[in-house]
Motif scaffolding. Structure first.
Motif, PDB file in Angstrom:
ATOM      1  N   VAL A   1      -5.321   8.577   1.019  1.00 59.61           N
ATOM      2  CA  VAL A   1      -5.965   7.613   0.637  1.00 59.61           C
ATOM      3  C   VAL A   1      -4.655   6.727   0.781  1.00 59.61           C
ATOM      4  CG1 VAL A   1      -6.097   6.250  -2.001  1.00 59.61           C
ATOM      5  CG2 VAL A   1      -7.282   8.460  -1.448  1.00 59.61           C
ATOM      6  N   ARG A   2      -4.943   5.129   0.994  1.00 61.40           N
ATOM      7  CA  ARG A   2      -3.257   4.621   0.863  1.00 61.40           C
ATOM      8  C   ARG A   2      -3.571   3.552  -0.772  1.00 61.40           C
ATOM      9  NH1 ARG A   2      -2.890   0.876   4.058  1.00 61.40           N
ATOM     10  NH2 ARG A   2      -0.580   0.789   4.874  1.00 61.40           N
ATOM     11  N   ALA A   3      -2.640   3.339  -1.563  1.00 60.11           N
ATOM     12  CA  ALA A   3      -3.609   2.932  -2.515  1.00 60.11           C
ATOM     13  C   ALA A   3      -2.600   1.604  -2.624  1.00 60.11           C
ATOM     14  CB  ALA A   3      -3.053   3.555  -3.625  1.00 60.11           C
ATOM     15  N   TYR A   4      -3.383   0.151  -2.818  1.00 58.64           N
ATOM     16  CA  TYR A   4      -2.803  -1.134  -2.734  1.00 58.64           C
ATOM     17  C   TYR A   4      -2.110  -1.229  -4.209  1.00 58.64           C
ATOM     18  CZ  TYR A   4      -2.479  -5.556  -3.999  1.00 58.64           C
ATOM     19  OH  TYR A   4      -2.413  -7.099  -4.372  1.00 58.64           O
ATOM     20  N   TRP A   5      -0.705  -1.862  -4.793  1.00 59.37           N
ATOM     21  CA  TRP A   5      -0.146  -2.118  -5.823  1.00 59.37           C
ATOM     22  C   TRP A   5      -0.115  -3.374  -5.383  1.00 59.37           C
ATOM     23  CZ3 TRP A   5       4.244  -3.327  -5.001  1.00 59.37           C
ATOM     24  CH2 TRP A   5       5.535  -2.749  -3.669  1.00 59.37           C
TER      25      TRP A   5
ATOM     26  N   TYR B   1       0.785  -1.342  -0.196  1.00 61.16           N
ATOM     27  CA  TYR B   1       0.011   0.061   0.634  1.00 61.16           C
ATOM     28  C   TYR B   1       0.934   1.167   0.241  1.00 61.16           C
ATOM     29  CZ  TYR B   1      -4.359  -3.163   0.761  1.00 61.16           C
ATOM     30  OH  TYR B   1      -4.976  -4.198   1.396  1.00 61.16           O
TER      31      TYR B   1
ATOM     32  N   VAL C   1      -2.470  -0.425  -9.918  1.00 64.37           N
ATOM     33  CA  VAL C   1      -2.829   0.141  -8.924  1.00 64.37           C
ATOM     34  C   VAL C   1      -4.300  -0.083  -8.726  1.00 64.37           C
ATOM     35  CG1 VAL C   1      -2.444   2.173 -10.113  1.00 64.37           C
ATOM     36  CG2 VAL C   1      -2.822   2.415  -7.528  1.00 64.37           C
ATOM     37  N   GLU C   2      -5.083  -0.092  -7.486  1.00 69.71           N
ATOM     38  CA  GLU C   2      -6.162   0.137  -7.256  1.00 69.71           C
ATOM     39  C   GLU C   2      -6.783   1.604  -6.996  1.00 69.71           C
ATOM     40  OE1 GLU C   2      -7.433  -4.773  -6.688  1.00 69.71           O
ATOM     41  OE2 GLU C   2      -7.440  -3.338  -5.204  1.00 69.71           O
TER      42      GLU C   2
ATOM     43  N   ARG D   1      -8.912  -3.415  -3.245  1.00 70.46           N
ATOM     44  CA  ARG D   1      -8.403  -3.331  -1.972  1.00 70.46           C
ATOM     45  C   ARG D   1      -8.217  -1.994  -0.987  1.00 70.46           C
ATOM     46  NH1 ARG D   1      -7.083  -6.671  -5.706  1.00 70.46           N
ATOM     47  NH2 ARG D   1      -6.854  -9.109  -5.095  1.00 70.46           N
ATOM     48  N   THR D   2      -7.625  -1.307  -2.182  1.00 69.50           N
ATOM     49  CA  THR D   2      -7.571   0.350  -1.177  1.00 69.50           C
ATOM     50  C   THR D   2      -8.826   1.383  -1.133  1.00 69.50           C
ATOM     51  OG1 THR D   2      -6.192   1.048  -3.672  1.00 69.50           O
ATOM     52  CG2 THR D   2      -7.247   2.717  -1.492  1.00 69.50           C
TER      53      THR D   2
ATOM     54  N   GLN E   1      -8.643   4.914  -5.453  1.00 69.79           N
ATOM     55  CA  GLN E   1      -9.904   5.182  -4.524  1.00 69.79           C
ATOM     56  C   GLN E   1     -10.668   4.240  -4.398  1.00 69.79           C
ATOM     57  OE1 GLN E   1     -10.207   9.108  -3.400  1.00 69.79           O
ATOM     58  NE2 GLN E   1     -12.404   8.712  -2.410  1.00 69.79           N
TER      59      GLN E   1
ATOM     60  N   ASP F   1      -3.019  10.230  -7.144  1.00 70.03           N
ATOM     61  CA  ASP F   1      -3.036  10.187  -6.561  1.00 70.03           C
ATOM     62  C   ASP F   1      -1.528   8.803  -7.187  1.00 70.03           C
ATOM     63  OD1 ASP F   1      -4.295  10.143  -4.477  1.00 70.03           O
ATOM     64  OD2 ASP F   1      -5.989   9.141  -5.210  1.00 70.03           O
TER      65      ASP F   1
END
Length: 273
Positions: free
Chosen positions: A19-23, A12, A62-63, A69-70, A65, A85
């Motif tokens: 926002v903590r973006a899942y990658w 993340y 990346v997913e 999983r974000t 906002q 983002d």
């Protein structure tokens, strides 16, 4: 090529607005390719395309906002916020200038990221997205007018919701995702003038039966300097950007088409005149 044959990492990234973006990272080496999926999607929505592309480079999916999983935050969706983002993720992972690819909603986000953060993008791939809102077909715009949580019961029966529910930190947040996405899709925009100023090579890719008609794809390509003059017998006048129209593909399967990976790989590895 499958993920079992590739190096896989995930995590993340703190981006903007809390926002903590899942990658998820596949493969290694080369110029990293950052991939942004379409609305309501998850990283798996690319099918096997990312694995094919990761055979010769690092691919970071990346997913955005509120997707997959974000987790969502108390912030509306705007093209610029979602684009920022992506730029913040590139900086957080220290990827350097990247190749950037986005599909549908993710294509708009990737286009805005390139416009707002040109120093971070080496090459851009826009899959099935227009450069102005009026580039969508009329019936598609009509459908966008109705995107909201009012349609949640219908969406809950779809594979799209199943994929979201399998990974989302809060499965009850899907109606809010529908409302925010609908508001974004109904926001007027025309980025034509900014597209003309893009200096990075751009690949535009569409299905021949897409939600964006070939006429708009040609218009978009023209803004990038394509299709305006004969390139000459030696191709010396060929633009750095490219246009691909994949036969027999629609808006709903173009992003998972094996031939998309072939076209994208050819574009990313080609020398620029």
């Amino acid at each position: 090529m499958t993920t079992t044959d590739l190096r896989v990492d995930e995590g993340y990234a703190p981006v903007t607005g809390g926002v903590r973006a899942y990658w998820r990272s596949l493969g290694e080496g080369g110029t990293p390719l950052v991939a942004v999926h379409g609305g309501f999607g998850v990283v798996e929505a690319w099918g096997g395309v990312l694995e094919r592309l990761a055979a010769s480079r690092r691919v970071v999916a990346v997913e955005p906002q509120g997707h997959g999983r974000t987790a969502d935050v108390d912030r509306p969706f705007t093209w610029d916020a979602l684009a920022d983002d992506v730029a913040a993720l590139v900086r957080h992972l220290d990827l350097g200038p990247v190749d950037l690819m986005g599909y549908s909603l993710g294509g708009g986000v990737s286009l805005r990221a390139t416009i707002r953060h040109p120093e971070l993008v080496r090459r851009l791939v826009v899959v099935a997205a227009p450069c102005r809102r009026g580039g969508w077909l009329p019936d598609v715009l009509e459908g966008m007018a109705g995107v909201s949580s009012a349609g949640f019961e219908w969406m809950r029966q779809s594979p799209v919701y199943d994929a979201y529910a399998a990974v989302a930190p809060d499965v009850d947040a899907f109606p809010a995702l529908m409302d925010k996405t609908g508001d974004l899709l109904r926001t007027p925009y025309d980025w034509s003038d900014e597209v003309r100023a893009i200096t990075a090579p751009v690949l535009l890719a569409y299905g021949d039966c897409d939600s964006v008609p070939p006429a708009h794809a040609a218009e978009f390509y023209g803004l990038l300097g394509g299709g305006l003059r004969d390139p000459g017998w030696d191709g010396a006048g060929r633009p750095a950007s490219r246009l691909a129209v994949l036969p027999g593909r629609t808006h709903y399967d173009v992003a998972t088409a094996p031939e998309l990976a072939t076209v994208v790989d050819g574009f990313l590895t080609a020398s620029v005149r």
